[in-house]
Design an enzyme around this catalytic site. Structure first.
Site, mmCIF file in Angstrom:
data_model
loop_
_atom_site.group_PDB
_atom_site.id
_atom_site.type_symbol
_atom_site.label_atom_id
_atom_site.label_comp_id
_atom_site.label_asym_id
_atom_site.label_seq_id
_atom_site.Cartn_x
_atom_site.Cartn_y
_atom_site.Cartn_z
ATOM 1 N N GLY A 165 -11.297 0.921 4.823
ATOM 2 C CA GLY A 165 -11.193 1.343 3.430
ATOM 3 C C GLY A 165 -11.468 2.833 3.218
ATOM 4 O O GLY A 165 -11.472 3.313 2.086
ATOM 5 N N GLU A 200 1.742 6.623 -0.501
ATOM 6 C CA GLU A 200 2.303 5.311 -0.806
ATOM 7 C C GLU A 200 2.256 5.124 -2.308
ATOM 8 O O GLU A 200 1.349 5.629 -2.971
ATOM 9 C CB GLU A 200 1.428 4.205 -0.180
ATOM 10 C CG GLU A 200 1.955 3.664 1.101
ATOM 11 C CD GLU A 200 1.022 2.623 1.734
ATOM 12 O OE1 GLU A 200 0.143 2.077 1.037
ATOM 13 O OE2 GLU A 200 1.191 2.375 2.923
ATOM 14 N N LYS A 201 3.193 4.368 -2.822
ATOM 15 C CA LYS A 201 3.114 3.951 -4.218
ATOM 16 C C LYS A 201 1.829 3.137 -4.369
ATOM 17 O O LYS A 201 1.504 2.322 -3.503
ATOM 18 C CB LYS A 201 4.335 3.084 -4.537
ATOM 19 C CG LYS A 201 4.259 2.377 -5.856
ATOM 20 C CD LYS A 201 5.164 3.030 -6.869
ATOM 21 C CE LYS A 201 4.912 2.474 -8.256
ATOM 22 N NZ LYS A 201 4.647 3.492 -9.257
ATOM 23 N N HIS A 208 -4.146 -9.088 -1.338
ATOM 24 C CA HIS A 208 -4.113 -8.702 0.077
ATOM 25 C C HIS A 208 -3.874 -9.982 0.886
ATOM 26 O O HIS A 208 -4.705 -10.888 0.880
ATOM 27 C CB HIS A 208 -5.440 -8.051 0.474
ATOM 28 C CG HIS A 208 -5.541 -7.762 1.943
ATOM 29 N ND1 HIS A 208 -5.576 -6.490 2.447
ATOM 30 C CD2 HIS A 208 -5.601 -8.588 3.026
ATOM 31 C CE1 HIS A 208 -5.649 -6.538 3.768
ATOM 32 N NE2 HIS A 208 -5.676 -7.810 4.140
ATOM 33 N N ASN A 290 -3.800 -4.640 12.445
ATOM 34 C CA ASN A 290 -5.094 -4.536 13.121
ATOM 35 C C ASN A 290 -4.917 -5.150 14.501
ATOM 36 O O ASN A 290 -4.757 -6.368 14.638
ATOM 37 C CB ASN A 290 -6.199 -5.244 12.342
ATOM 38 C CG ASN A 290 -6.610 -4.463 11.101
ATOM 39 O OD1 ASN A 290 -6.913 -5.030 10.076
ATOM 40 N ND2 ASN A 290 -6.595 -3.143 11.184
ATOM 41 N N ARG A 292 -6.480 -6.212 17.051
ATOM 42 C CA ARG A 292 -7.754 -6.717 17.599
ATOM 43 C C ARG A 292 -8.090 -8.029 16.910
ATOM 44 O O ARG A 292 -7.404 -8.433 15.976
ATOM 45 C CB ARG A 292 -8.863 -5.709 17.312
ATOM 46 C CG ARG A 292 -8.927 -5.374 15.826
ATOM 47 C CD ARG A 292 -10.160 -4.636 15.414
ATOM 48 N NE ARG A 292 -10.011 -4.001 14.123
ATOM 49 C CZ ARG A 292 -10.169 -4.578 12.943
ATOM 50 N NH1 ARG A 292 -10.474 -5.859 12.863
ATOM 51 N NH2 ARG A 292 -10.009 -3.905 11.818
HETATM 52 P P1 ADP Z 1 -7.953 0.227 5.878
HETATM 53 O O1 ADP Z 1 -7.317 0.388 7.222
HETATM 54 O O2 ADP Z 1 -8.870 1.364 5.526
HETATM 55 O O3 ADP Z 1 -8.573 -1.125 5.694
HETATM 56 P P2 ADP Z 1 -5.545 -0.627 4.482
HETATM 57 O O4 ADP Z 1 -4.270 0.116 4.560
HETATM 58 O O5 ADP Z 1 -5.652 -1.879 5.306
HETATM 59 O O6 ADP Z 1 -6.759 0.366 4.826
HETATM 60 O O7 ADP Z 1 -5.862 -0.988 2.975
HETATM 61 C C1 ADP Z 1 -7.089 -1.586 2.585
HETATM 62 C C2 ADP Z 1 -7.038 -2.008 1.136
HETATM 63 O O8 ADP Z 1 -6.737 -0.878 0.303
HETATM 64 C C3 ADP Z 1 -5.976 -3.034 0.786
HETATM 65 O O9 ADP Z 1 -6.391 -4.343 1.037
HETATM 66 C C4 ADP Z 1 -5.812 -2.752 -0.706
HETATM 67 O O10 ADP Z 1 -6.884 -3.294 -1.428
HETATM 68 C C5 ADP Z 1 -5.915 -1.252 -0.777
HETATM 69 N N1 ADP Z 1 -4.587 -0.600 -0.667
HETATM 70 C C6 ADP Z 1 -4.007 -0.082 0.445
HETATM 71 N N2 ADP Z 1 -2.780 0.424 0.188
HETATM 72 C C7 ADP Z 1 -2.554 0.234 -1.129
HETATM 73 C C8 ADP Z 1 -1.452 0.537 -2.031
HETATM 74 N N3 ADP Z 1 -0.358 1.156 -1.617
HETATM 75 N N4 ADP Z 1 -1.583 0.176 -3.330
HETATM 76 C C9 ADP Z 1 -2.710 -0.446 -3.776
HETATM 77 N N5 ADP Z 1 -3.767 -0.746 -3.002
HETATM 78 C C10 ADP Z 1 -3.704 -0.419 -1.693
#
Ligand code: ADP
Length: 453
Positions: A165, A200-201, A208, A290, A292
């Site tokens: 996050g 990203e949009k 999720h 991920n 892993r």
């Molecule tokens: P990390 O690798 O830090 O966990 P992620 O890409 O997996 O990052 O995203 C983690 C969380 O961030 C998602 O589950 C969602 O809640 C939020 N998120 C990521 N990308 C977006 C997006 N484009 N729009 C809205 N929320 C997003």
């Protein structure tokens, strides 16, 4: 099969891998930092080696120390767990060079999928839908402004090397974008030693949904259905469940098949997770892989009856996954909560320290994965997870009832935990109906939550 496996991790996941090793008649070899010396779970290993001081950068992230421990302990394979070196393709490469099997995908597959921007290229090739955004990394502000205009605000600035996050920033307009780009790149450089960022949009109130996959080294790759991890705080998961309670069957089929297509494109083997965001019209978009085992793997184990960690070790040893896609069951409802040493009443302030009293829940449908015990001290050096409480029942409604009573049975004194908040979550009507998204906890639940209730 391997005779000895080195576990390059600590705490809950180290114990989880020890258990899998024992059931496969493998001798587990552990490593520990000075902060973890004497931890009880280490006594369940055949041997354990100190690999350095408390700071992870001096111990659990020290490749040469871990390789030395594997060599002295005569381990033929290394299980990296999650976090630390688990997604470090260089570590996987060093293992290969030293003739030690890395229990995970090949370094090549990790490289393709580990970096978010290159993972998106793989997804694009595999015809998996992506969140609209920049094509690759952004180096010029003017390009970022143009892309943002095209996809429409709000946009999300993300770090290609990001994780947990961290390294994400929302921009509502051009001014925020311009300011955010520089800050995000600096933050990413500091946290991940990689300042690459992309756009990203920003999807409005998404869910999720992630798909568990597993592949062997003979070209078989299957999905093990999905998990819904929409209940988060600051993009960190708090509750995970399988199967997802809201996906229509046709969307579910498409999302699971997309995950398999994507990892096949990267030549992936071993366990992995393909993460998606799902919008309110059930359109899904790939976000990252991920490469892993994940914290939340137990819910998938419950609904499929498959031991994922044992499967990881088996496929790394060259075994064929002895089943077909249509033989993988999805039965019942499994939910996991993360019990963290944090004070939810005080902005989730970390609460390390000694557990002075511990009484665990039990009975039908309850599983607790943790290395802690009464008298154990949660170290301030590592992440704050105390353990994972998992329930498994025939229906989601029953799973909720089991979780509520298991949380009520849970007695943990001496430090603050997330249990009071988790209790409130399982009394929440919107969550019971499945009407939540990744912003729900912060937007709706926390503002109306009274910690003493
Ligand atoms: P990390 O690798 O830090 O966990 P992620 O890409 O997996 O990052 O995203 C983690 C969380 O961030 C998602 O589950 C969602 O809640 C939020 N998120 C990521 N990308 C977006 C997006 N484009 N729009 C809205 N929320 C997003």
């Amino acid at each position: 099969m391997f005779e000895r496996v080195l576990i390059a991790n600590r705490g809950e996941i180290a114990l989880r891998v020890i258990r899998a090793c024992r059931e496969l008649n493998i001798k587990p070899v552990c490593v520990f930092s000075e902060a973890d010396r004497g931890a009880h779970y280490l006594s369940l290993a055949d041997q354990s080696f100190c690999i350095g001081p408390a700071a992870a950068s001096d111990s659990y992230l020290q490749i040469k120390n871990i390789i030395s421990a594997a060599e002295i302990g005569k381990a033929e394979a290394v299980h990296p767990g999650y976090g630390f070196l688990s997604e470090n393709s260089h570590f996987a490469e060093v293992c290969r060079d030293c003739n030690i099997k890395f229990i995970g995908p090949t370094p090549e597959a990790m490289q393709k999928l580990g970096d978010k921007v290159s993972a998106k290229e793989v997804a694009h090739k595999a015809k998996v839908p992506l969140v609209p955004g920049s094509d690759g990394l952004l180096t010029e502000e003017a390009v970022a402004v143009r892309v943002a205009k095209k996809i429409g605000y709000p946009v999300l600035i993300k770090a290609t090397a990001g994780g947990g996050g961290k390294g994400m920033r929302v921009a509502k307009d051009e001014a925020e974008l311009k300011a955010g780009l520089k800050q995000a790149a600096q933050e990413a450089e500091k946290a991940f030693k990689n300042g690459g960022v992309y756009l990203e949009k920003y999807i409005d109130r998404p869910r999720h949904i992630e798909v568990q996959v597993i592949g062997d080294t003979h070209g078989n790759v299957y999905h093990l259905w999905e998990r819904d991890c929409s209940l988060q705080r600051r993009h960190q998961k708090l509750v995970e469940e399988a199967p997802g309670p809201t996906l229509p069957p046709d969307v579910r089929k498409k999302i699971c098949e997309s995950a398999v297509r994507l990892v096949k494109e990267a030549g992936y083997s071993n366990a992995g997770t393909v993460e998606f965001l799902v919008d309110r019209d059930n359109n899904f978009y790939f976000i990252e892989v991920n490469a892993r085992i994940q914290v939340e793997h137990p819910v998938t184990e419950m609904i499929t009856g498959l031991d994922l960690v044992k499967s990881q070790i088996r496929v790394a040893a060259g075994e064929v996954l002895g089943f077909e896609q249509d033989q993988i069951p999805c039965r019942g409802s499994a939910i996991e909560v993360r019990i963290n040493a944090e004070d939810p009443a005080n902005n989730f302030r970390p609460s390390p320290g000694k557990i002075t009293k511990l009484r665990l829940p039990g009975g039908p449908g309850v599983r607790f994965d943790s290395h802690v015990h009464e008298g154990y001290t949660i170290s301030p050096n590592y992440d704050s997870m105390i353990g994972k409480l998992i329930v498994y029942r025939a229906t989601r409604e029953e799973a909720f009832a089991t979780m509520r009573r298991a949380l009520d049975e849970f007695v943990l004194e001496g430090i603050k935990t997330t249990i009071p908040l988790l209790k409130a979550i399982f009394r929440d009507e919107a969550f019971a109906k499945g009407e939540v998204d990744t912003t729900y906890i912060e937007r709706e639940l926390l503002p109306k939550w009274t910690p003493t209730a």
